[in-house]
Design a protein around this motif. Structure first.
Motif, mmCIF file in Angstrom:
data_model
loop_
_atom_site.group_PDB
_atom_site.id
_atom_site.type_symbol
_atom_site.label_atom_id
_atom_site.label_comp_id
_atom_site.label_asym_id
_atom_site.label_seq_id
_atom_site.Cartn_x
_atom_site.Cartn_y
_atom_site.Cartn_z
ATOM 1 N N UNK A 265 0.868 -1.180 0.000
ATOM 2 C CA UNK A 265 0.000 0.000 0.000
ATOM 3 C C UNK A 265 0.905 1.230 0.000
ATOM 4 N N UNK A 266 1.997 1.151 0.785
ATOM 5 C CA UNK A 266 3.012 2.202 0.823
ATOM 6 C C UNK A 266 4.378 1.534 0.682
ATOM 7 N N UNK A 267 5.169 2.001 -0.240
ATOM 8 C CA UNK A 267 6.565 1.595 -0.379
ATOM 9 C C UNK A 267 7.271 2.801 -0.973
ATOM 10 N N UNK A 268 7.876 3.613 -0.088
ATOM 11 C CA UNK A 268 8.421 4.875 -0.559
ATOM 12 C C UNK A 268 9.669 5.278 0.199
ATOM 13 N N UNK A 269 10.407 6.169 -0.407
ATOM 14 C CA UNK A 269 11.616 6.738 0.184
ATOM 15 C C UNK A 269 11.352 8.205 0.482
ATOM 16 N N UNK A 270 11.625 8.615 1.704
ATOM 17 C CA UNK A 270 11.449 10.007 2.113
ATOM 18 C C UNK A 270 12.731 10.493 2.761
ATOM 19 N N UNK A 271 12.899 11.796 2.756
ATOM 20 C CA UNK A 271 14.059 12.404 3.389
ATOM 21 C C UNK A 271 13.587 13.278 4.542
ATOM 22 N N UNK A 272 14.265 13.144 5.681
ATOM 23 C CA UNK A 272 14.026 14.035 6.804
ATOM 24 C C UNK A 272 14.805 15.313 6.492
ATOM 25 N N UNK A 273 14.111 16.430 6.256
ATOM 26 C CA UNK A 273 14.817 17.642 5.834
ATOM 27 C C UNK A 273 15.752 18.205 6.902
ATOM 28 N N UNK A 274 15.497 17.888 8.164
ATOM 29 C CA UNK A 274 16.347 18.421 9.236
ATOM 30 C C UNK A 274 17.669 17.680 9.360
ATOM 31 N N UNK A 275 17.633 16.346 9.187
ATOM 32 C CA UNK A 275 18.834 15.546 9.408
ATOM 33 C C UNK A 275 19.483 15.039 8.122
ATOM 34 N N UNK A 276 18.752 15.043 6.998
ATOM 35 C CA UNK A 276 19.268 14.474 5.758
ATOM 36 C C UNK A 276 19.111 12.968 5.702
ATOM 37 N N UNK A 277 18.484 12.388 6.713
ATOM 38 C CA UNK A 277 18.297 10.940 6.793
ATOM 39 C C UNK A 277 17.272 10.497 5.743
ATOM 40 N N UNK A 278 17.597 9.405 5.027
ATOM 41 C CA UNK A 278 16.663 8.825 4.065
ATOM 42 C C UNK A 278 15.978 7.650 4.739
ATOM 43 N N UNK A 279 14.656 7.637 4.674
ATOM 44 C CA UNK A 279 13.862 6.631 5.372
ATOM 45 C C UNK A 279 13.014 5.868 4.361
ATOM 46 N N UNK A 280 13.077 4.543 4.449
ATOM 47 C CA UNK A 280 12.223 3.678 3.644
ATOM 48 C C UNK A 280 10.997 3.314 4.474
ATOM 49 N N UNK A 281 9.808 3.542 3.919
ATOM 50 C CA UNK A 281 8.546 3.241 4.594
ATOM 51 C C UNK A 281 7.808 2.176 3.805
ATOM 52 N N UNK A 282 7.329 1.155 4.526
ATOM 53 C CA UNK A 282 6.602 0.056 3.882
ATOM 54 C C UNK A 282 5.333 -0.256 4.663
ATOM 55 N N UNK A 283 4.242 -0.439 3.934
ATOM 56 C CA UNK A 283 2.992 -0.951 4.481
ATOM 57 C C UNK A 283 2.415 -1.903 3.441
ATOM 58 N N UNK A 284 2.094 -3.145 3.847
ATOM 59 C CA UNK A 284 1.555 -4.104 2.867
ATOM 60 C C UNK A 284 0.148 -3.700 2.441
ATOM 61 N N UNK A 285 -0.247 -4.173 1.273
ATOM 62 C CA UNK A 285 -1.622 -3.925 0.857
ATOM 63 C C UNK A 285 -2.555 -4.678 1.793
ATOM 64 N N UNK A 286 -3.735 -4.173 1.932
ATOM 65 C CA UNK A 286 -4.672 -4.717 2.907
ATOM 66 C C UNK A 286 -4.978 -6.190 2.621
ATOM 67 N N UNK A 287 -4.861 -6.996 3.666
ATOM 68 C CA UNK A 287 -5.160 -8.420 3.557
ATOM 69 C C UNK A 287 -4.018 -9.271 3.039
ATOM 70 N N UNK A 288 -2.910 -8.661 2.664
ATOM 71 C CA UNK A 288 -1.793 -9.440 2.119
ATOM 72 C C UNK A 288 -1.019 -10.118 3.245
ATOM 73 N N UNK A 289 -0.727 -11.399 3.045
ATOM 74 C CA UNK A 289 0.152 -12.173 3.917
ATOM 75 C C UNK A 289 1.166 -12.865 3.024
ATOM 76 N N UNK A 290 2.415 -12.835 3.401
ATOM 77 C CA UNK A 290 3.447 -13.483 2.594
ATOM 78 C C UNK A 290 4.740 -12.693 2.632
ATOM 79 N N UNK A 291 5.518 -12.825 1.563
ATOM 80 C CA UNK A 291 6.816 -12.174 1.489
ATOM 81 C C UNK A 291 6.814 -11.106 0.407
ATOM 82 N N UNK A 292 7.640 -10.117 0.609
ATOM 83 C CA UNK A 292 7.862 -9.081 -0.387
ATOM 84 C C UNK A 292 9.360 -8.798 -0.408
ATOM 85 N N UNK A 293 9.814 -8.124 -1.430
ATOM 86 C CA UNK A 293 11.247 -7.901 -1.595
ATOM 87 C C UNK A 293 11.467 -6.541 -2.239
ATOM 88 N N UNK A 294 12.471 -5.803 -1.760
ATOM 89 C CA UNK A 294 12.792 -4.483 -2.293
ATOM 90 C C UNK A 294 14.313 -4.355 -2.385
#
Length: 133
Positions: free
Chosen positions: A77-106
Motif C-alpha cells: 500500500x506504501x513503499x516509498x523513500x522520504x528524506x528528513x529535511x532536518x537531518x538528511x536521513x533517508x527513510x524507507x517506509x513500507x505498508x503491505x496492501x490490505x489483507x496481504x500475507x506473505x513475502x515481499x522484496x525491495x
C-alpha cells in the motif's frame, strides 16, 4: 574516398557523444561491496503491531544525494523513500496492501560518498519483508 572518411568521422563523433543524449537517470556502477540486508517483519493491526507501517533508516546523506528503487515491492500500500529535511536521513517506509500475507522484496540504490567526492557508485540495500498475522 573523402565521403567515406567524412562519414566515418561523423559516425565516431556521434558514437562518442551518445551518452550526452541519454536519460537523466544515471545507472552508477555498484561498489562491489556486499549488499546491506534488512529483514522486516510486519504484522497486521490485530496482532499488536499498530497500523502495520514500518520505517527503516538508510542513513544520513547530503541534500544533493538521493536514493531510488532498483526493484520495487510488489504487494504494498506504501513503499516509498522520504528524506528528513532536518537531518538528511533517508527513510524507507513500507505498508503491505490490505489483507496481504506473505513475502515481499525491495532493492534500493543509495549513493556512496568517498571523502566528499562526486558520487559515481551506489550501494544496494535489500529488504526481505515478511508479512504475517
Amino acid at each position: 574516398m573523402k565521403r567515406i572518411f567524412l562519414l566515418l568521422v561523423i559516425s565516431i563523433s556521434l558514437a562518442s557523444c551518445s551518452e550526452l543524449f541519454l536519460d537523466d537517470d544515471i545507472d552508477y556502477p555498484d561498489t562491489g561491496e556486499p549488499a546491506t540486508f534488512y529483514e522486516i517483519n510486519v504484522g497486521n493491526s490485530n496482532s499488536g503491531f499498530g497500523n502495520n507501517v514500518v520505517e527503516t533508516s538508510l542513513g544520513e546523506y547530503r541534500h544533493d544525494q538521493s536514493s531510488s528503487f532498483k526493484i520495487q515491492a510488489q504487494n504494498f500500500k506504501i513503499s516509498e523513500l522520504d528524506r528528513n529535511p532536518d537531518t538528511g536521513e533517508i527513510i524507507y517506509t513500507y505498508q503491505p496492501e490490505e489483507g496481504y500475507l506473505g513475502e515481499d522484496y525491495v532493492e534500493i540504490l543509495a549513493p556512496t560518498d568517498r571523502n566528499g567526492n562526486q558520487v559515481f557508485e551506489t550501494k544496494t540495500y535489500t529488504f526481505q519483508i515478511n508479512v504475517s498475522r
